[in-house]
Design an enzyme around this catalytic site. Structure first.
Site, PDB file in Angstrom:
ATOM      1  N   ASP A   1     -16.390  -7.357  -1.276  1.00  0.00           N
ATOM      2  CA  ASP A   1     -16.536  -7.393  -2.738  1.00  0.00           C
ATOM      3  C   ASP A   1     -16.160  -8.747  -3.341  1.00  0.00           C
ATOM      4  O   ASP A   1     -15.903  -8.843  -4.537  1.00  0.00           O
ATOM      5  CB  ASP A   1     -15.676  -6.301  -3.376  1.00  0.00           C
TER       6      ASP A   1
ATOM      7  N   ASP B   1      -3.037  -7.961   6.248  1.00  0.00           N
ATOM      8  CA  ASP B   1      -3.190  -9.370   5.923  1.00  0.00           C
ATOM      9  C   ASP B   1      -1.855 -10.105   5.963  1.00  0.00           C
ATOM     10  O   ASP B   1      -1.784 -11.262   6.411  1.00  0.00           O
ATOM     11  CB  ASP B   1      -3.853  -9.532   4.554  1.00  0.00           C
TER      12      ASP B   1
ATOM     13  N   GLU C   1       5.512  -3.086  -4.655  1.00  0.00           N
ATOM     14  CA  GLU C   1       6.679  -2.535  -3.969  1.00  0.00           C
ATOM     15  C   GLU C   1       6.358  -2.247  -2.500  1.00  0.00           C
ATOM     16  O   GLU C   1       7.188  -2.496  -1.608  1.00  0.00           O
ATOM     17  CB  GLU C   1       7.146  -1.257  -4.664  1.00  0.00           C
TER      18      GLU C   1
ATOM     19  N   GLY D   1       2.198   0.977  -7.526  1.00  0.00           N
ATOM     20  CA  GLY D   1       3.254   0.676  -6.572  1.00  0.00           C
ATOM     21  C   GLY D   1       2.855  -0.303  -5.489  1.00  0.00           C
ATOM     22  O   GLY D   1       3.537  -0.417  -4.461  1.00  0.00           O
TER      23      GLY D   1
ATOM     24  N   SER E   1      -5.229  -2.929  -3.924  1.00  0.00           N
ATOM     25  CA  SER E   1      -4.325  -3.585  -4.868  1.00  0.00           C
ATOM     26  C   SER E   1      -4.297  -2.901  -6.234  1.00  0.00           C
ATOM     27  O   SER E   1      -3.391  -3.138  -7.032  1.00  0.00           O
ATOM     28  CB  SER E   1      -4.713  -5.054  -5.038  1.00  0.00           C
TER      29      SER E   1
ATOM     30  N   ARG F   1      -0.407 -16.189  -1.991  1.00  0.00           N
ATOM     31  CA  ARG F   1       0.663 -15.288  -2.413  1.00  0.00           C
ATOM     32  C   ARG F   1       2.000 -15.889  -1.953  1.00  0.00           C
ATOM     33  O   ARG F   1       2.021 -16.829  -1.163  1.00  0.00           O
ATOM     34  CB  ARG F   1       0.482 -13.883  -1.825  1.00  0.00           C
TER      35      ARG F   1
ATOM     36  N   ILE G   1      -3.996   0.306  -6.673  1.00  0.00           N
ATOM     37  CA  ILE G   1      -3.200   1.524  -6.584  1.00  0.00           C
ATOM     38  C   ILE G   1      -1.786   1.246  -7.079  1.00  0.00           C
ATOM     39  O   ILE G   1      -1.213   0.184  -6.828  1.00  0.00           O
ATOM     40  CB  ILE G   1      -3.175   2.045  -5.129  1.00  0.00           C
TER      41      ILE G   1
ATOM     42  N   ASN H   1      -8.559  -2.892  12.456  1.00  0.00           N
ATOM     43  CA  ASN H   1      -9.887  -3.138  13.020  1.00  0.00           C
ATOM     44  C   ASN H   1     -10.456  -4.479  12.574  1.00  0.00           C
ATOM     45  O   ASN H   1     -11.261  -5.084  13.286  1.00  0.00           O
ATOM     46  CB  ASN H   1     -10.846  -2.019  12.611  1.00  0.00           C
TER      47      ASN H   1
END
EC number: 2.4.1.-
Length: 334
Positions: A168, A262, A300, A297, A293, A196, A295, A149
């Site tokens: 944020d 993204d 991976e 894992g 980010s 990145r 969370i 969205n």
């Protein structure tokens, strides 16, 4: 005069000489230290005075800002989810940015925004209005809860530039304006603050396999291959391409996995331009504490996304770069 008297007199003279030499050294050392300190203070004072009194420097900055301000501004596209205090802080801050034209809030919650929230944000924009121009505020309501969205096509945008931002994260307005100027010099590419990188796997059993790496890898190598859309400028045409032209399987993948929209946008832009993104130096103020980010894992999952998208695009479109755009007007030496 006996030999003993002569030796005694010479010893006395030698002692007096050494004492005088020590006093002289202390005097010279003290004077040198004071002189150096005086020079440092004088240099700093002269530098400050010169920087504030050089009319051609201040006027050139003013002219640059005035010329930039005369052009069309940008649209703020803000993604949010049940963090109303953060949303209020972010909108209140960006409303003061001089080149902001409108704010679109991507709303994917099951309930529509409350009247009190709308009224609060509208009052903020009225207070920040400049020269009779009030920033337009719109909630883009979505029935489906999907990360796609945030890149849904907006057909009536008045600006070509879109500044995609999470609710944020806050950047100073002058930093955002500088990034906008950089984008104007390369409007087909992505210009952002959060770089990145991906790396090819070197093992023989994983040919054409890539790993996703975060900030520390960028910092260590000085190389990046994408800028995240949590804080990036891009042309509005990519909203249409993301919605209508990108493989539907990628959009479905990001919806089901609640991640990597993204990266998908970075793939889309790089595939269209065959050029790298541009990283802009800027101080990030994070006013939130949680996100995807955080969370376990996460890296991976992002690595899996990169390889899935390579398979969908049929190639790796991301381009490496080591260039960083820096606003030299805010630096003493450059």
């Amino acid at each position: 005069m006996g030999g003993g008297d002569v030796s005694k007199e010479m010893g006395t003279c030698s002692l007096a000489y050494r004492r005088g030499d020590q006093k002289l050294r202390k005097f010279v050392t003290a004077r040198s230290t004071k002189f150096l300190l005086f020079c440092c203070i004088a240099f700093a004072f002269v530098t400050i005075v010169c920087r504030s009194s050089r009319p051609w420097v201040n006027s050139s900055i003013a002219v640059a800002d005035r010329v930039s301000g005369s052009r069309k501004g940008y649209t703020l596209l803000m993604n949010t989810w049940k963090r109303y205090d953060l949303l209020k802080k972010s909108v209140s801050h960006y409303a003061s940015c001089s080149r902001l034209d409108s704010i679109h809030i991507v709303w994917s919650e099951p309930n529509p925004p409350s009247d009190s929230l709308k009224e609060y944000l509208q009052n903020v924009l009225k207070k920040q209005s400049r020269d009779g121009h009030e920033v337009e505020l719109r909630f883009d309501i979505n029935k489906e809860d999907s990360l796609n969205n945030r890149f849904k096509e907006i057909k009536d945008l008045k600006t070509d530039a879109v500044f995609s931002i999470d609710d944020d994260i806050i950047f100073p307005c002058h930093t955002v304006d500088f990034a906008f100027n950089v984008w104007e010099s390369a409007p087909d590419t992505m210009v952002g603050f959060v770089p990145r990188v991906h790396w090819p796997e070197k093992s023989n059993d994983k040919a054409n396999y890539y790993t996703y790496s975060g900030w520390w890898s960028v910092w260590w190598s000085g190389t990046y291959s994408m800028v995240l859309s949590k804080a990036a400028f891009f042309h509005k045409k990519y909203l249409s391409l993301y919605t209508n032209s990108m493989p539907a399987s990628i959009r479905e993948f990001t919806t089901n996995n609640r991640n990597c929209e993204d990266i998908a946008m970075s793939f889309l832009v790089a595939n269209a331009t065959n050029a790298p993104a541009i990283w802009v130096k800027g101080k990030i103020y994070e006013i939130g504490s949680t996100g995807i980010s955080s969370i376990g894992g996460h890296t991976e999952k992002r690595t899996h996304c990169v390889n899935r998208f390579v398979a969908e695009f049929g190639k790796m479109p991301l381009v490496y770069s080591s260039m960083k755009a820096v606003d030299s007007r805010n630096l003493w030496f450059w």
